[in-house]
Scaffold this motif. Structure first.
Motif, PDB file in Angstrom:
ATOM      1  N   LYS A 163      25.529  70.403 -35.625  1.00 27.65           N
ATOM      2  CA  LYS A 163      24.327  69.443 -36.440  1.00 27.65           C
ATOM      3  C   LYS A 163      23.568  67.986 -36.411  1.00 27.65           C
ATOM      4  N   GLN A 165      21.267  65.192 -34.860  1.00 25.87           N
ATOM      5  CA  GLN A 165      19.733  65.450 -35.237  1.00 25.87           C
ATOM      6  C   GLN A 165      18.740  64.838 -34.093  1.00 25.87           C
ATOM      7  N   ALA A 281      26.128  62.513 -33.828  1.00 21.73           N
ATOM      8  CA  ALA A 281      26.813  63.226 -34.712  1.00 21.73           C
ATOM      9  C   ALA A 281      28.739  63.276 -34.481  1.00 21.73           C
ATOM     10  N   TYR A 291      21.580  57.417 -31.203  1.00 24.77           N
ATOM     11  CA  TYR A 291      20.495  57.947 -31.874  1.00 24.77           C
ATOM     12  C   TYR A 291      19.620  57.344 -30.843  1.00 24.77           C
TER      13      TYR A 291
END
Length: 318
Positions: A163, A165, A281, A291
């Protein structure tokens, strides 16, 4: 004992078995700052420097981070580092402990500097880097045999399962590179050992102009043009400079080969975007750097795929 304290103790134990390092005042300290964005420097393994105060000698110690299991084949990475050491195109390996994830090497510190984009404007440096890659490619296959298209599929599943991003158009990017993978699958290529990481900060340059390739964590057995493509996309912002470097080192310009290399560079951006998103994550390291790094690689991939030249290059790969 803290985690870093335990690591230092482990390093000290390993160093104690090396000739000339079993006695004396040994200082162990962080070697370089760790920075995921923009250069992914020191992320894969925490870098330490051990200094023998009695004679001033130093060695470089890389301790693989626990995150390495998410995206690195450590035995293959250490195998590649040792081979590069033997060939003289990487730092000399003093000790490789795969079980503990510790790699001890010569310390290329004084008289050596990390590669930068400015240095890639020097043809002699670029040619030396590409010559080192060719030399490595002449060896026997490595234990890992996954190319960039295989890894895109792997990391896309891993990132979505975690999951992570990721951009809303990631599925489209993956589909576009699947189309490229299918086109490449019809070509007759001979997989060879490759460094697999074009990041210019993974190049050390001496004051005399010698080069050494470091961080062999993406090493694998794949199309040699994948190695060139990952380097060209990192070293040159504009296609004309990349074209000149490619032609100069190939001896003559081969448009089909150059197009394949450029598409490999686009695929490399997608792979690294997925790796960055996966670590953002799942890593225990609480930082936005993963990120940020992923966002940049996704952006550059998206820009390239949307360019009309991407489709044109894909039509001209043979």
């Amino acid at each position: 004992m803290s985690q870093s304290g335990a690591v230092v103790t482990t390093i000290r134990d390993r160093i104690g078995s090396l000739p000339g390092w079993g006695a004396g005042d040994i200082v162990i300290e962080p070697a370089i700052p760790i920075l995921a964005s923009p250069s992914w420097r020191g992320v894969d393994g925490f870098p330490w420097r051990a200094i023998n105060k009695s004679n001033g000698e130093s060695i470089f110690v890389k301790v693989m981070d626990r995150d390495a299991e998410l995206y690195i084949d450590v035995p293959c990475a250490f195998q590649a580092a040792q081979r590069a050491s033997d060939l003289g195109i990487g730092p000399k390996v003093v000790l490789a402990d795969i079980q503990a994830g510790i790699l001890i090497m010569e310390d290329l510190n004084h008289g050596w500097r990390v590669g930068t984009l400015e240095r890639m404007l020097e043809p002699k440096i670029v040619d030396a880097v590409m010559a080192a890659r060719r030399l490595f490619q002449a060896g026997k296959p490595l234990s890992k045999r996954k190319g960039v298209f295989d890894e895109i599929e792997h990391f896309y599943v891993a990132a979505t399962s975690a999951k992570a991003q990721i951009p809303t158009d990631t599925e489209w990017l993956v589909a576009e590179l699947r189309f490229a993978a299918a086109a490449f699958g019809g070509l007759d290529t001979t997989p060879v050992p490759i460094h697999g990481d074009g990041n210019v900060s993974n190049i050390l340059i001496s004051d005399a102009g010698e080069v050494r390739l470091i961080d062999w964590d993406r090493a694998t057995t794949a199309d040699p043009l994948e190695d060139i493509g990952s380097f060209l996309v990192e070293a040159f912002d504009q296609e004309p400079e990349a074209r000149d470097a490619f032609a100069r080192n190939a001896g003559a310009f081969d448009e089909a080969a150059f197009n394949r290399a450029r598409i490999y560079g686009v695929a490399d951006d997608l792979r690294w975007g997925l790796i960055g998103a996966l670590l953002a994550a799942k890593s225990a390291r609480n930082t936005l750097e993963f990120y940020k790094f992923a966002s940049w690689r996704f952006l550059r991939c998206r820009m390239a795929v949307r360019e009309p030249r991407f489709g044109e290059a894909l039509r001209r790969i043979a």
